[in-house]
Design an enzyme around this catalytic site. Structure first.
Site, PDB file in Angstrom:
ATOM      1  N   GLU A  22      -8.664  -5.358  -4.845  1.00  0.00           N
ATOM      2  CA  GLU A  22      -8.510  -4.450  -6.001  1.00  0.00           C
ATOM      3  C   GLU A  22      -8.323  -5.206  -7.316  1.00  0.00           C
ATOM      4  O   GLU A  22      -7.953  -6.389  -7.318  1.00  0.00           O
ATOM      5  CB  GLU A  22      -7.344  -3.484  -5.773  1.00  0.00           C
ATOM      6  N   LYS A  84      -5.887   1.610 -16.181  1.00  0.00           N
ATOM      7  CA  LYS A  84      -5.625   1.707 -14.738  1.00  0.00           C
ATOM      8  C   LYS A  84      -6.391   2.929 -14.248  1.00  0.00           C
ATOM      9  O   LYS A  84      -6.129   4.040 -14.685  1.00  0.00           O
ATOM     10  CB  LYS A  84      -4.115   1.857 -14.532  1.00  0.00           C
ATOM     11  N   ASP A 136       5.882  13.204  -7.828  1.00  0.00           N
ATOM     12  CA  ASP A 136       5.145  11.946  -7.980  1.00  0.00           C
ATOM     13  C   ASP A 136       4.782  11.349  -6.619  1.00  0.00           C
ATOM     14  O   ASP A 136       5.591  10.676  -5.978  1.00  0.00           O
ATOM     15  CB  ASP A 136       5.959  10.947  -8.817  1.00  0.00           C
ATOM     16  N   SER A 138       1.598   9.126  -4.956  1.00  0.00           N
ATOM     17  CA  SER A 138       0.408   8.362  -5.345  1.00  0.00           C
ATOM     18  C   SER A 138      -0.865   8.939  -4.727  1.00  0.00           C
ATOM     19  O   SER A 138      -0.883   9.347  -3.555  1.00  0.00           O
ATOM     20  CB  SER A 138       0.563   6.911  -4.901  1.00  0.00           C
ATOM     21  N   ALA A 139      -1.933   8.908  -5.519  1.00  0.00           N
ATOM     22  CA  ALA A 139      -3.255   9.314  -5.016  1.00  0.00           C
ATOM     23  C   ALA A 139      -3.729   8.389  -3.896  1.00  0.00           C
ATOM     24  O   ALA A 139      -4.647   8.743  -3.149  1.00  0.00           O
ATOM     25  CB  ALA A 139      -4.269   9.318  -6.168  1.00  0.00           C
ATOM     26  N   LYS A 157       6.728  -1.083  -1.624  1.00  0.00           N
ATOM     27  CA  LYS A 157       7.997  -1.480  -2.235  1.00  0.00           C
ATOM     28  C   LYS A 157       9.022  -0.371  -2.116  1.00  0.00           C
ATOM     29  O   LYS A 157       8.673   0.807  -2.127  1.00  0.00           O
ATOM     30  CB  LYS A 157       7.776  -1.779  -3.714  1.00  0.00           C
TER      31      LYS A 157
HETATM   32  N1  PSU Z   1       2.353  -1.340  -5.608  1.00  0.00           N
HETATM   33  C1  PSU Z   1       2.525  -2.661  -5.673  1.00  0.00           C
HETATM   34  N2  PSU Z   1       1.669  -3.405  -6.437  1.00  0.00           N
HETATM   35  C2  PSU Z   1       0.631  -2.832  -7.124  1.00  0.00           C
HETATM   36  C3  PSU Z   1       0.455  -1.408  -7.034  1.00  0.00           C
HETATM   37  C4  PSU Z   1       1.333  -0.721  -6.278  1.00  0.00           C
HETATM   38  O1  PSU Z   1       3.447  -3.193  -5.061  1.00  0.00           O
HETATM   39  O2  PSU Z   1      -0.121  -3.538  -7.815  1.00  0.00           O
HETATM   40  C5  PSU Z   1      -0.700  -0.775  -7.761  1.00  0.00           C
HETATM   41  C6  PSU Z   1      -1.887  -0.574  -6.801  1.00  0.00           C
HETATM   42  O3  PSU Z   1      -3.089  -0.712  -7.535  1.00  0.00           O
HETATM   43  C7  PSU Z   1      -1.711   0.870  -6.366  1.00  0.00           C
HETATM   44  C8  PSU Z   1      -1.198   1.495  -7.651  1.00  0.00           C
HETATM   45  O4  PSU Z   1      -2.896   1.483  -5.913  1.00  0.00           O
HETATM   46  O5  PSU Z   1      -0.323   0.526  -8.197  1.00  0.00           O
HETATM   47  C9  PSU Z   1      -0.482   2.803  -7.389  1.00  0.00           C
HETATM   48  O6  PSU Z   1      -0.182   3.424  -8.597  1.00  0.00           O
HETATM   49  P1  PSU Z   1       0.421   4.914  -8.614  1.00  0.00           P
HETATM   50  O7  PSU Z   1       1.771   4.789  -7.965  1.00  0.00           O
HETATM   51  O8  PSU Z   1       0.466   5.297 -10.055  1.00  0.00           O
HETATM   52  O9  PSU Z   1      -0.497   5.741  -7.771  1.00  0.00           O
HETATM   53 MN    MN Z   2       2.331   8.436  -9.612  1.00  0.00          MN
END
Ligand code: PSU
Ligand code: MN
Length: 298
Positions: A22, A84, A136, A138-139, A157
């Protein structure tokens, strides 16, 4: 809409193993120049393991599977100035001819478009703590439910609610595999106190289960969680305290939406200094090796 790098195209046509990577981890996940060094080193590791790396991004509105060194350098240098890009962003960025750093979600989408089945990253997004009021989620989890790519990570994490993340994945039919472990790893830490669905000890075993999902006609992916090597793990109070502090600051500042994850990641990095960055880099290398093994077995 899709440009496949010649080296990647050749490997795919010949049925050789390819591993997707990614670009949000480059632009938003690590500081320059460590982000570029890491991205190039990860590609090198995948090559040494006998597979071809394909770093994924959107450039000038086009989907890219496989970047040049110069393009990786560009994503690293521009950092957070590059959008992003999650699923909801890709169409708009394409229409405007803009660049986008792909998250786990959009990397899976473009990998699948290109015919790549295995993807290595650091951590995935998940259900955030307090999601019962913030909504919240994540997608990345939705994408794992609907796109047939095997994602290798080091768990998630503890900025997330890991128990709720597992519940969500179960509801959506995504198997969570522990590589050499029954316990879900928590990124910096090998331990979460939670159980994965299945322990598997070889890349072959993982590849076979993933192949069977496709044979059965399922459209979803698979999540492989690979614990950080013991010598780089950050178990204990330091990392937990950093996470708590980061969450508190995010709340005070009213951080929301797509900013939440990058904000928390950057804060944790600041609070723990270089230690967490080093661990982060090491676990990505470790995941790249396993992903190459799975791609070869597939
Ligand atoms: N968690 C990590 N490192 C990262 C990400 C998440 O420990 O770099 C990044 C990844 O690209 C993941 C994105 O797909 O953040 C998720 O963002 P969100 O929670 O906004 O969906
Ligand atoms: Mn989010």
């Amino acid at each position: 809409m899709l440009d496949i790098h010649p080296e990647v195209k050749e490997a795919l046509d010949a049925g050789k193993p390819v591993v997707a990577l990614e670009s949000t981890i480059i632009s938003h996940g690590m500081p320059y120049p460590q982000n570029v060094e890491t991205a190039l080193q990860v590609e090198q590791i995948i090559r040494e393991e006998g597979a071809v790396p394909a770093t994924i991004a959107m450039i000038g509105g086009r989907c890219k599977a496989g970047l040049s060194k110069e393009e990786i350098e560009y994503f690293g240098k521009k950092g957070t100035a590059i959008a992003k890009a999650s699923r909801r962003d890709l169409g708009v960025l394409a229409a405007r001819g803009e660049d986008g750093a792909t998250t786990v979600t959009t990397t899976m989408i473009i990998a699948h478009m290109a015919g790549i089945r295995v993807f290595a990253t650091g951590g995935i997004g998940g259900v955030h703590r307090g999601a019962e009021t913030s909504f919240d989620i994540s997608a990345d989890l939705e994408e794992l439910a609907q796109t047939p790519v095997c994602v290798v990570c080091a768990g998630a994490k503890a900025i997330l609610d890991l128990a709720l993340t597992l519940e969500y994945l179960e509801t959506h039919g995504v198997p969570v595999i522990g590589y050499g472990t029954e316990e879900l790893p928590a990124f910096y830490s090998r331990h979460s106190g939670l159980r994965v669905d299945y322990r598997m000890d070889t890349p072959q075993e993982i590849a076979k289960a993933f192949a069977m999902q496709q044979t059965l006609g399922f459209r979803g992916g698979m999540l492989v969680t690979n614990p950080i090597p013991e010598e780089y793990a950050m178990d204990g109070k330091g990392i937990d305290a950093a996470i708590e502090q980061a969450l508190q600051e995010a709340e005070e500042k009213g951080i929301k939406g797509k900013e939440t994850t990058p904000f928390l990641l950057a804060k944790i990095k600041d609070i723990t200094g270089g230690d967490s960055l080093d661990s982060n880099i090491r676990l990505v290398y470790n995941n790249a090796r396993l992903a190459a093994g799975i791609a070869k077995a597939l």
